[in-house]
Design a protein around this motif. Structure first.
Motif, PDB file in Angstrom:
ATOM      1  N   LYS A  35     -13.774  63.768   8.355  1.00 21.03           N
ATOM      2  CA  LYS A  35     -14.622  64.828   7.817  1.00 21.03           C
ATOM      3  C   LYS A  35     -16.097  64.426   7.751  1.00 21.03           C
ATOM      4  CE  LYS A  35     -10.671  66.612   5.194  1.00 21.03           C
ATOM      5  NZ  LYS A  35     -10.215  67.632   4.265  1.00 21.03           N
ATOM      6  N   ALA A  83     -12.891  71.061  -4.957  1.00 19.44           N
ATOM      7  CA  ALA A  83     -11.911  72.157  -4.906  1.00 19.44           C
ATOM      8  C   ALA A  83     -10.621  71.734  -4.217  1.00 19.44           C
ATOM      9  CB  ALA A  83     -12.512  73.350  -4.166  1.00 19.44           C
ATOM     10  N   GLY A 129     -16.277  64.037  -0.658  1.00 19.36           N
ATOM     11  CA  GLY A 129     -14.959  64.674  -0.677  1.00 19.36           C
ATOM     12  C   GLY A 129     -14.119  64.132  -1.817  1.00 19.36           C
ATOM     13  N   PHE A 130     -13.057  64.809  -2.096  1.00 15.75           N
ATOM     14  CA  PHE A 130     -12.081  64.342  -3.075  1.00 15.75           C
ATOM     15  C   PHE A 130     -10.739  64.220  -2.372  1.00 15.75           C
ATOM     16  CE2 PHE A 130     -13.257  64.158  -7.590  1.00 15.75           C
ATOM     17  CZ  PHE A 130     -14.612  64.293  -7.423  1.00 15.75           C
ATOM     18  N   ALA A 131      -9.973  63.241  -2.757  1.00 12.64           N
ATOM     19  CA  ALA A 131      -8.641  63.113  -2.175  1.00 12.64           C
ATOM     20  C   ALA A 131      -7.642  62.950  -3.301  1.00 12.64           C
ATOM     21  CB  ALA A 131      -8.600  61.911  -1.242  1.00 12.64           C
ATOM     22  N   ALA A 132      -6.856  63.972  -3.496  1.00  9.81           N
ATOM     23  CA  ALA A 132      -5.794  63.899  -4.499  1.00  9.81           C
ATOM     24  C   ALA A 132      -4.526  63.532  -3.751  1.00  9.81           C
ATOM     25  CB  ALA A 132      -5.640  65.260  -5.163  1.00  9.81           C
ATOM     26  N   LYS A 158     -17.209  68.284  -3.042  1.00  8.51           N
ATOM     27  CA  LYS A 158     -16.105  69.237  -2.861  1.00  8.51           C
ATOM     28  C   LYS A 158     -14.872  68.825  -3.641  1.00  8.51           C
ATOM     29  CE  LYS A 158     -15.398  72.410  -0.091  1.00  8.51           C
ATOM     30  NZ  LYS A 158     -14.020  72.527  -0.227  1.00  8.51           N
ATOM     31  N   PRO A 212      -9.142  77.262   7.362  1.00  8.99           N
ATOM     32  CA  PRO A 212     -10.198  76.383   7.877  1.00  8.99           C
ATOM     33  C   PRO A 212     -10.371  75.194   6.938  1.00  8.99           C
ATOM     34  CG  PRO A 212     -11.138  78.379   6.900  1.00  8.99           C
ATOM     35  CD  PRO A 212      -9.650  78.573   6.936  1.00  8.99           C
ATOM     36  N   ASP A 213     -10.632  74.024   7.490  1.00  8.32           N
ATOM     37  CA  ASP A 213     -10.956  72.865   6.654  1.00  8.32           C
ATOM     38  C   ASP A 213     -12.461  72.931   6.385  1.00  8.32           C
ATOM     39  OD1 ASP A 213     -11.713  70.363   5.646  1.00  8.32           O
ATOM     40  OD2 ASP A 213      -9.899  69.459   6.487  1.00  8.32           O
ATOM     41  N   ILE A 214     -12.807  73.338   5.178  1.00 15.12           N
ATOM     42  CA  ILE A 214     -14.213  73.610   4.851  1.00 15.12           C
ATOM     43  C   ILE A 214     -15.046  72.336   4.961  1.00 15.12           C
ATOM     44  CG2 ILE A 214     -15.783  74.569   3.108  1.00 15.12           C
ATOM     45  CD1 ILE A 214     -13.263  75.934   1.869  1.00 15.12           C
ATOM     46  N   LEU A 215     -14.521  71.280   4.376  1.00 14.29           N
ATOM     47  CA  LEU A 215     -15.282  70.025   4.353  1.00 14.29           C
ATOM     48  C   LEU A 215     -15.515  69.497   5.770  1.00 14.29           C
ATOM     49  CD1 LEU A 215     -16.602  68.123   2.396  1.00 14.29           C
ATOM     50  CD2 LEU A 215     -14.442  66.956   2.068  1.00 14.29           C
ATOM     51  N   LYS A 218      -9.847  60.321   5.738  1.00 10.25           N
ATOM     52  CA  LYS A 218     -10.590  61.576   5.503  1.00 10.25           C
ATOM     53  C   LYS A 218     -12.091  61.369   5.661  1.00 10.25           C
ATOM     54  CE  LYS A 218      -6.950  63.563   2.832  1.00 10.25           C
ATOM     55  NZ  LYS A 218      -6.342  63.841   1.558  1.00 10.25           N
ATOM     56  N   ASP A 244      -4.232  74.500   2.080  1.00  6.73           N
ATOM     57  CA  ASP A 244      -4.308  74.175   3.509  1.00  6.73           C
ATOM     58  C   ASP A 244      -3.770  75.317   4.381  1.00  6.73           C
ATOM     59  OD1 ASP A 244      -5.510  71.692   3.256  1.00  6.73           O
ATOM     60  OD2 ASP A 244      -3.605  70.736   2.760  1.00  6.73           O
ATOM     61  N   VAL A 268      -8.365  73.104  -2.002  1.00  6.99           N
ATOM     62  CA  VAL A 268      -8.282  74.241  -1.075  1.00  6.99           C
ATOM     63  C   VAL A 268      -6.858  74.312  -0.507  1.00  6.99           C
ATOM     64  CG1 VAL A 268      -9.293  75.250   1.013  1.00  6.99           C
ATOM     65  CG2 VAL A 268     -10.680  73.752  -0.442  1.00  6.99           C
TER      66      VAL A 268
HETATM   67  N1  CTP Z   1     -10.776  70.451   1.796  1.00  9.80           N
HETATM   68  C1  CTP Z   1     -11.499  71.502   2.339  1.00  9.80           C
HETATM   69  N2  CTP Z   1     -10.854  72.480   3.029  1.00  9.80           N
HETATM   70  C2  CTP Z   1      -9.521  72.432   3.204  1.00  9.80           C
HETATM   71  C3  CTP Z   1      -8.773  71.364   2.653  1.00  9.80           C
HETATM   72  C4  CTP Z   1      -9.437  70.399   1.946  1.00  9.80           C
HETATM   73  O1  CTP Z   1     -12.712  71.537   2.185  1.00  9.80           O
HETATM   74  N3  CTP Z   1      -8.922  73.396   3.863  1.00  9.80           N
HETATM   75  C5  CTP Z   1     -11.501  69.398   1.076  1.00  9.80           C
HETATM   76  C6  CTP Z   1     -11.172  69.281  -0.406  1.00  9.80           C
HETATM   77  O2  CTP Z   1     -12.062  70.049  -1.181  1.00  9.80           O
HETATM   78  C7  CTP Z   1     -11.343  67.784  -0.662  1.00  9.80           C
HETATM   79  C8  CTP Z   1     -10.992  67.146   0.638  1.00  9.80           C
HETATM   80  O3  CTP Z   1     -11.114  68.172   1.633  1.00  9.80           O
HETATM   81  O4  CTP Z   1     -12.674  67.440  -0.960  1.00  9.80           O
HETATM   82  C9  CTP Z   1      -9.622  66.527   0.718  1.00  9.80           C
HETATM   83  O5  CTP Z   1      -8.649  67.465   0.495  1.00  9.80           O
HETATM   84  P1  CTP Z   1      -7.082  67.178   0.659  1.00  9.80           P
HETATM   85  O6  CTP Z   1      -6.345  68.428   0.471  1.00  9.80           O
HETATM   86  O7  CTP Z   1      -6.713  66.042  -0.211  1.00  9.80           O
HETATM   87  O8  CTP Z   1      -6.996  66.678   2.114  1.00  9.80           O
HETATM   88  P2  CTP Z   1      -6.620  67.415   3.418  1.00  9.80           P
HETATM   89  O9  CTP Z   1      -7.755  67.241   4.327  1.00  9.80           O
HETATM   90  O10 CTP Z   1      -6.155  68.793   3.181  1.00  9.80           O
HETATM   91  O11 CTP Z   1      -5.453  66.518   3.982  1.00  9.80           O
HETATM   92  P3  CTP Z   1      -3.927  66.443   3.547  1.00  9.80           P
HETATM   93  O12 CTP Z   1      -3.488  67.834   3.228  1.00  9.80           O
HETATM   94  O13 CTP Z   1      -3.309  65.866   4.741  1.00  9.80           O
HETATM   95  O14 CTP Z   1      -3.876  65.525   2.363  1.00  9.80           O
END
Ligand code: CTP
Length: 404
Positions: free
Chosen positions: A347, A281, A328-331, A279, A311-314, A343, A285, A283
């Motif tokens: 997740k 993408a 997962g990816f964390a930017a 993942k 929704p948090d897809i992952l 994470k 939030d 996304v």
């Molecule tokens: N992700 C997802 N659905 C969301 C948000 C994030 O599937 N609504 C997935 C991204 O594709 C990624 C991972 O979760 O692989 C981490 O995303 P990130 O935005 O860095 O983390 P968040 O869980 O949103 O946490 P935060 O915003 O606190 O950094």
């Protein structure tokens, strides 16, 4: 076939060290051409490079001024890689600003393979914010840099800006050439045959009204690179993609989505089919609570937009997972490892690829990334700056380990 290196030599006292570099590379069996700027020729004569490389040297001096417009394309095509060493502030500044006004700068501009700069200059020049910004910009665009050493410089100053030793330069160049060869081999290695890989990429778009939306800077390049690498390695690949400017990689089935909720639906529909989900993408939030059916008109007052969580897809995949490997990816811009580990737990991931998007050469827009892979057992592996397609293969190697 032996690899061909084009060495670009610019003017600086360290030019003589590049003769040693060329000699070592030749002994290793590489073929070379040299391009010397006019000021480089003030320090060392082209004949020295011609003798050491056993090949012609191109200069901008008066004997050859009429050929450089064609020659630069010929040399750029011939080069598997380019090494610009010593690289002055001038050549770095020119390339960073798209200036191509001599043989070397035009060849660098036309090069298709990796270009490596080995900067060498006075410490104050090297630390000048403009030079540093140019270097950071070029790194972001995928150019490679050999960090200069610190020490006594020819001008008598003590500090950073010294050309590294020929051994170090040769080691770096050979490392890049070996990676090119490994990648070429990877292309024919179909070790993911029969595997189903689901990749998400790009940003999501959350509509405010028919004209406006909330999104982010994700280019989708990392996810597309992984999808392309996986397809080349024989996997069946479904790429669920937010809006990007990228072409669908060959052999990949792409499903276009806009919002996080569209992505949620497409990903869950393919989850059972998938052996691994990667993942990348970005996304959104949050999304606007209501999407206005008509363009919102201004009335001079503040406009308050209420956002509700997407929704948090992952995380939802982590809850549903049976046999799938979840990546997962964390930017992040700070506390990269700590947030990434958090994470993994929240997740239910197998591993996460974390990067500091504030670092030069990493992040959304460029062609390269600098990543740290953190696994659920706590193993942490740091990877240096590399092309996104190379990192794609590193990630897929890890996925393969987990699958077996
Ligand atoms: N992700 C997802 N659905 C969301 C948000 C994030 O599937 N609504 C997935 C991204 O594709 C990624 C991972 O979760 O692989 C981490 O995303 P990130 O935005 O860095 O983390 P968040 O869980 O949103 O946490 P935060 O915003 O606190 O950094």
């Amino acid at each position: 076939m032996s690899k061909h290196i084009v060495i670009g030599v610019t003017g600086g006292i360290a030019v003589y060290k590049i003769l040693d570099v060329a000699s070592r590379l030749r002994k290793l069996g590489y073929s070379m051409n040299t391009i010397m700027t006019e000021s480089a020729c003030e320090f060392v004569k082209p004949l020295s490079f011609q003798t050491i490389t056993n090949n012609y040297v191109v200069t901008d001096t008066f004997e050859r001024p009429y050929t450089w417009d064609v020659e630069h394309i010929a040399l750029a095509k011939k080069a598997d890689i380019m090494l610009v060493a010593p690289a002055t502030a001038n050549i770095i500044g020119k390339v960073a600003n798209g200036i191509a006004d001599d043989m070397l700068s035009t060849t660098v501009m036309a090069a298709r393979g990796p270009v490596i700069f080995a900067p060498a200059m006075n410490t104050a020049m090297y630390e000048n914010p403009i030079v540093q910004e140019n270097i950071a910009y070029l790194k972001e665009k995928g150019y490679l840099f050999i960090e200069p050493d610190s020490g006594w410089l020819a001008c008598g100053d003590l500090g950073a800006g010294k050309l590294p030793t020929p051994e170090k330069i040769v080691e770096y160049v050979v490392g890049v050439l070996q990676k090119i060869e490994e990648n070429a081999k990877e292309e024919v290695k179909r070790d993911l045959e029969g595997k189903h890989i689901l990749v998400t990429a790009g940003p999501t778009i959350e509509a405010i009204d028919p004209m406006r939306y909330i999104t982010n800077h994700s280019s989708g390049k990392m996810g597309y690179a992984i999808a392309e690498d996986a397809a080349k390695r024989g996997a069946k690949v479904v790429l669920v993609s937010g809006q990007t400017n990228l072409e669908c990689p060959k052999g990949v089935e792409r499903i276009d989505v806009r919002s996080a909720r569209d992505m949620y639906k497409a990903v869950h529909e393919h989850f059972e089919w998938a052996d691994a989900v990667i993942k990348t993408a970005a996304v959104a939030d949050y999304r606007p609570k209501e999407m206005s059916n008509h363009k919102i008109k201004k009335n001079g007052d503040n406009l308050i937009l209420e956002l509700v969580p997407n929704p948090d897809i992952l995380r939802s995949l982590g809850e549903r997972k049976t046999h799938q490997i979840l990546v997962g990816f964390a930017a992040e811009t700070q506390n990269v490892i700590e947030y990434a580990e958090d994470k993994i737990r929240k997740k239910n991931l197998d591993f996460i690829v974390a990067n500091n998007i504030a670092a030069a050469g990493a992040g959304f827009k460029g062609d390269t990334n600098i990543a740290t892979i953190i696994e659920k057992d706590g193993t942490i592996t740091e990877h240096p700056q590399m092309y996104k397609s190379e990192l794609g293969n590193v990630i897929l190697d890890k996925v393969k380990d987990y699958l077996s």
